[in-house]
Design a protein around this motif. Structure first.
Motif, PDB file in Angstrom:
ATOM      1  N   ILE A   6      40.315  46.435  23.924  1.00 50.42           N
ATOM      2  CA  ILE A   6      41.211  46.289  25.070  1.00 50.42           C
ATOM      3  C   ILE A   6      40.509  45.510  26.176  1.00 50.42           C
ATOM      4  O   ILE A   6      41.084  44.583  26.759  1.00 50.42           O
ATOM      5  CB  ILE A   6      41.681  47.665  25.584  1.00 50.42           C
ATOM      6  CG1 ILE A   6      42.587  48.319  24.538  1.00 50.42           C
ATOM      7  CG2 ILE A   6      42.403  47.535  26.919  1.00 50.42           C
ATOM      8  CD1 ILE A   6      42.958  49.749  24.853  1.00 50.42           C
ATOM      9  N   GLU A   7      39.273  45.869  26.470  1.00 45.91           N
ATOM     10  CA  GLU A   7      38.515  45.162  27.510  1.00 45.91           C
ATOM     11  C   GLU A   7      38.332  43.693  27.151  1.00 45.91           C
ATOM     12  O   GLU A   7      38.467  42.814  28.006  1.00 45.91           O
ATOM     13  CB  GLU A   7      37.149  45.831  27.725  1.00 45.91           C
ATOM     14  CG  GLU A   7      37.230  47.220  28.330  1.00 45.91           C
ATOM     15  CD  GLU A   7      37.845  47.224  29.724  1.00 45.91           C
ATOM     16  OE1 GLU A   7      37.586  46.293  30.514  1.00 45.91           O
ATOM     17  OE2 GLU A   7      38.595  48.167  30.014  1.00 45.91           O
ATOM     18  N   THR A   8      38.052  43.429  25.891  1.00 41.46           N
ATOM     19  CA  THR A   8      37.884  42.045  25.434  1.00 41.46           C
ATOM     20  C   THR A   8      39.193  41.276  25.578  1.00 41.46           C
ATOM     21  O   THR A   8      39.198  40.132  26.046  1.00 41.46           O
ATOM     22  CB  THR A   8      37.410  42.015  23.961  1.00 41.46           C
ATOM     23  OG1 THR A   8      36.162  42.696  23.875  1.00 41.46           O
ATOM     24  CG2 THR A   8      37.249  40.594  23.456  1.00 41.46           C
ATOM     25  N   ASP A   9      40.297  41.905  25.187  1.00 39.92           N
ATOM     26  CA  ASP A   9      41.600  41.251  25.322  1.00 39.92           C
ATOM     27  C   ASP A   9      41.922  40.951  26.782  1.00 39.92           C
ATOM     28  O   ASP A   9      42.418  39.871  27.112  1.00 39.92           O
ATOM     29  CB  ASP A   9      42.711  42.115  24.715  1.00 39.92           C
ATOM     30  CG  ASP A   9      42.679  42.131  23.194  1.00 39.92           C
ATOM     31  OD1 ASP A   9      42.002  41.271  22.589  1.00 39.92           O
ATOM     32  OD2 ASP A   9      43.338  43.011  22.615  1.00 39.92           O
ATOM     33  N   ILE A  10      41.647  41.906  27.664  1.00 39.15           N
ATOM     34  CA  ILE A  10      41.892  41.707  29.098  1.00 39.15           C
ATOM     35  C   ILE A  10      41.064  40.529  29.605  1.00 39.15           C
ATOM     36  O   ILE A  10      41.573  39.660  30.317  1.00 39.15           O
ATOM     37  CB  ILE A  10      41.590  42.988  29.894  1.00 39.15           C
ATOM     38  CG1 ILE A  10      42.617  44.063  29.555  1.00 39.15           C
ATOM     39  CG2 ILE A  10      41.566  42.703  31.397  1.00 39.15           C
ATOM     40  CD1 ILE A  10      42.278  45.440  30.100  1.00 39.15           C
ATOM     41  N   ASP A  11      39.789  40.508  29.235  1.00 39.71           N
ATOM     42  CA  ASP A  11      38.914  39.412  29.662  1.00 39.71           C
ATOM     43  C   ASP A  11      39.439  38.063  29.188  1.00 39.71           C
ATOM     44  O   ASP A  11      39.415  37.079  29.930  1.00 39.71           O
ATOM     45  CB  ASP A  11      37.486  39.628  29.161  1.00 39.71           C
ATOM     46  CG  ASP A  11      36.783  40.786  29.845  1.00 39.71           C
ATOM     47  OD1 ASP A  11      37.248  41.215  30.926  1.00 39.71           O
ATOM     48  OD2 ASP A  11      35.774  41.265  29.291  1.00 39.71           O
ATOM     49  N   GLU A  12      39.934  38.007  27.943  1.00 38.45           N
ATOM     50  CA  GLU A  12      40.455  36.755  27.391  1.00 38.45           C
ATOM     51  C   GLU A  12      41.718  36.312  28.125  1.00 38.45           C
ATOM     52  O   GLU A  12      41.886  35.124  28.421  1.00 38.45           O
ATOM     53  CB  GLU A  12      40.737  36.910  25.899  1.00 38.45           C
ATOM     54  CG  GLU A  12      39.479  36.961  25.053  1.00 38.45           C
ATOM     55  CD  GLU A  12      39.791  37.133  23.579  1.00 38.45           C
ATOM     56  OE1 GLU A  12      40.913  36.794  23.149  1.00 38.45           O
ATOM     57  OE2 GLU A  12      38.903  37.613  22.857  1.00 38.45           O
ATOM     58  N   ILE A  13      42.588  37.252  28.432  1.00 37.49           N
ATOM     59  CA  ILE A  13      43.833  36.918  29.132  1.00 37.49           C
ATOM     60  C   ILE A  13      43.530  36.375  30.520  1.00 37.49           C
ATOM     61  O   ILE A  13      44.066  35.344  30.928  1.00 37.49           O
ATOM     62  CB  ILE A  13      44.763  38.146  29.209  1.00 37.49           C
ATOM     63  CG1 ILE A  13      45.264  38.510  27.803  1.00 37.49           C
ATOM     64  CG2 ILE A  13      45.937  37.893  30.161  1.00 37.49           C
ATOM     65  CD1 ILE A  13      45.900  39.882  27.714  1.00 37.49           C
ATOM     66  N   VAL A  14      42.651  37.051  31.240  1.00 35.82           N
ATOM     67  CA  VAL A  14      42.292  36.608  32.588  1.00 35.82           C
ATOM     68  C   VAL A  14      41.584  35.260  32.528  1.00 35.82           C
ATOM     69  O   VAL A  14      41.852  34.367  33.339  1.00 35.82           O
ATOM     70  CB  VAL A  14      41.436  37.675  33.313  1.00 35.82           C
ATOM     71  CG1 VAL A  14      40.918  37.148  34.639  1.00 35.82           C
ATOM     72  CG2 VAL A  14      42.238  38.954  33.520  1.00 35.82           C
ATOM     73  N   CYS A  17      43.846  32.396  32.184  1.00 38.00           N
ATOM     74  CA  CYS A  17      44.520  32.088  33.454  1.00 38.00           C
ATOM     75  C   CYS A  17      43.516  31.673  34.528  1.00 38.00           C
ATOM     76  O   CYS A  17      43.793  31.788  35.729  1.00 38.00           O
ATOM     77  CB  CYS A  17      45.336  33.300  33.913  1.00 38.00           C
ATOM     78  SG  CYS A  17      46.711  33.664  32.809  1.00 38.00           S
ATOM     79  N   ASN A  18      42.345  31.202  34.105  1.00 36.23           N
ATOM     80  CA  ASN A  18      41.301  30.725  35.018  1.00 36.23           C
ATOM     81  C   ASN A  18      40.903  31.758  36.064  1.00 36.23           C
ATOM     82  O   ASN A  18      40.650  31.422  37.223  1.00 36.23           O
ATOM     83  CB  ASN A  18      41.728  29.418  35.691  1.00 36.23           C
ATOM     84  CG  ASN A  18      41.921  28.306  34.696  1.00 36.23           C
ATOM     85  OD1 ASN A  18      41.135  28.161  33.766  1.00 36.23           O
ATOM     86  ND2 ASN A  18      42.979  27.540  34.855  1.00 36.23           N
ATOM     87  N   GLY A  19      40.881  33.018  35.656  1.00 38.35           N
ATOM     88  CA  GLY A  19      40.455  34.089  36.554  1.00 38.35           C
ATOM     89  C   GLY A  19      41.522  34.545  37.529  1.00 38.35           C
ATOM     90  O   GLY A  19      41.273  35.421  38.357  1.00 38.35           O
ATOM     91  N   ASP A  20      42.703  33.979  37.447  1.00 39.18           N
ATOM     92  CA  ASP A  20      43.798  34.330  38.352  1.00 39.18           C
ATOM     93  C   ASP A  20      44.489  35.593  37.839  1.00 39.18           C
ATOM     94  O   ASP A  20      45.268  35.547  36.889  1.00 39.18           O
ATOM     95  CB  ASP A  20      44.789  33.168  38.429  1.00 39.18           C
ATOM     96  CG  ASP A  20      45.982  33.445  39.315  1.00 39.18           C
ATOM     97  OD1 ASP A  20      45.973  34.447  40.058  1.00 39.18           O
ATOM     98  OD2 ASP A  20      46.938  32.643  39.273  1.00 39.18           O
ATOM     99  N   LEU A  21      44.201  36.737  38.479  1.00 38.40           N
ATOM    100  CA  LEU A  21      44.771  38.006  38.025  1.00 38.40           C
ATOM    101  C   LEU A  21      46.292  38.022  38.160  1.00 38.40           C
ATOM    102  O   LEU A  21      46.998  38.536  37.295  1.00 38.40           O
ATOM    103  CB  LEU A  21      44.164  39.174  38.796  1.00 38.40           C
ATOM    104  CG  LEU A  21      42.661  39.399  38.579  1.00 38.40           C
ATOM    105  CD1 LEU A  21      42.182  40.572  39.425  1.00 38.40           C
ATOM    106  CD2 LEU A  21      42.355  39.629  37.114  1.00 38.40           C
ATOM    107  N   ARG A  22      46.792  37.458  39.243  1.00 39.07           N
ATOM    108  CA  ARG A  22      48.245  37.403  39.443  1.00 39.07           C
ATOM    109  C   ARG A  22      48.888  36.560  38.340  1.00 39.07           C
ATOM    110  O   ARG A  22      49.942  36.921  37.805  1.00 39.07           O
ATOM    111  CB  ARG A  22      48.561  36.839  40.819  1.00 39.07           C
ATOM    112  CG  ARG A  22      50.017  36.856  41.171  1.00 39.07           C
ATOM    113  CD  ARG A  22      50.231  36.371  42.617  1.00 39.07           C
ATOM    114  NE  ARG A  22      51.618  36.224  42.933  1.00 39.07           N
ATOM    115  CZ  ARG A  22      52.401  37.197  43.378  1.00 39.07           C
ATOM    116  NH1 ARG A  22      51.903  38.397  43.557  1.00 39.07           N
ATOM    117  NH2 ARG A  22      53.666  36.972  43.641  1.00 39.07           N
ATOM    118  N   GLY A  23      48.270  35.461  37.998  1.00 36.56           N
ATOM    119  CA  GLY A  23      48.782  34.610  36.923  1.00 36.56           C
ATOM    120  C   GLY A  23      48.753  35.328  35.578  1.00 36.56           C
ATOM    121  O   GLY A  23      49.669  35.177  34.766  1.00 36.56           O
ATOM    122  N   ALA A  24      47.701  36.108  35.337  1.00 39.85           N
ATOM    123  CA  ALA A  24      47.588  36.858  34.088  1.00 39.85           C
ATOM    124  C   ALA A  24      48.689  37.909  33.991  1.00 39.85           C
ATOM    125  O   ALA A  24      49.316  38.066  32.938  1.00 39.85           O
ATOM    126  CB  ALA A  24      46.214  37.512  33.981  1.00 39.85           C
TER     127      ALA A  24
END
Length: 60
Positions: A6-14, A17-24
């Motif tokens: 889960i943590e790995t998936d979250i990191d990949e998604i963010v 989105c170039n680190g943009d949490l709102r975009g993710a």
């Protein structure tokens, strides 16, 4: 799902989105909306006894 995955998936998604949490979050909401629509189509097809052509998303 394992916590590490889960943590790995979250990191990949963010990261995607170039680190943009709102975009993710926006991207995940859009994907979720699409999946909900597909689920509604599948449910409707099963209730009517119809078939769905693979890969088209078309309910017949």
């Amino acid at each position: 799902m394992a916590p590490d995955l889960i943590e790995t998936d979250i990191d990949e998604i963010v990261s995607t989105c170039n680190g943009d949490l709102r975009g993710a979050v926006k991207a995940l909401l859009l994907v979720n909306e699409q999946l909900e629509t597909e689920l509604q189509q599948l449910y409707a097809a099963s209730v009517r006894g119809g078939a769905i052509r693979p890969g088209t998303g078309a309910v017949h």
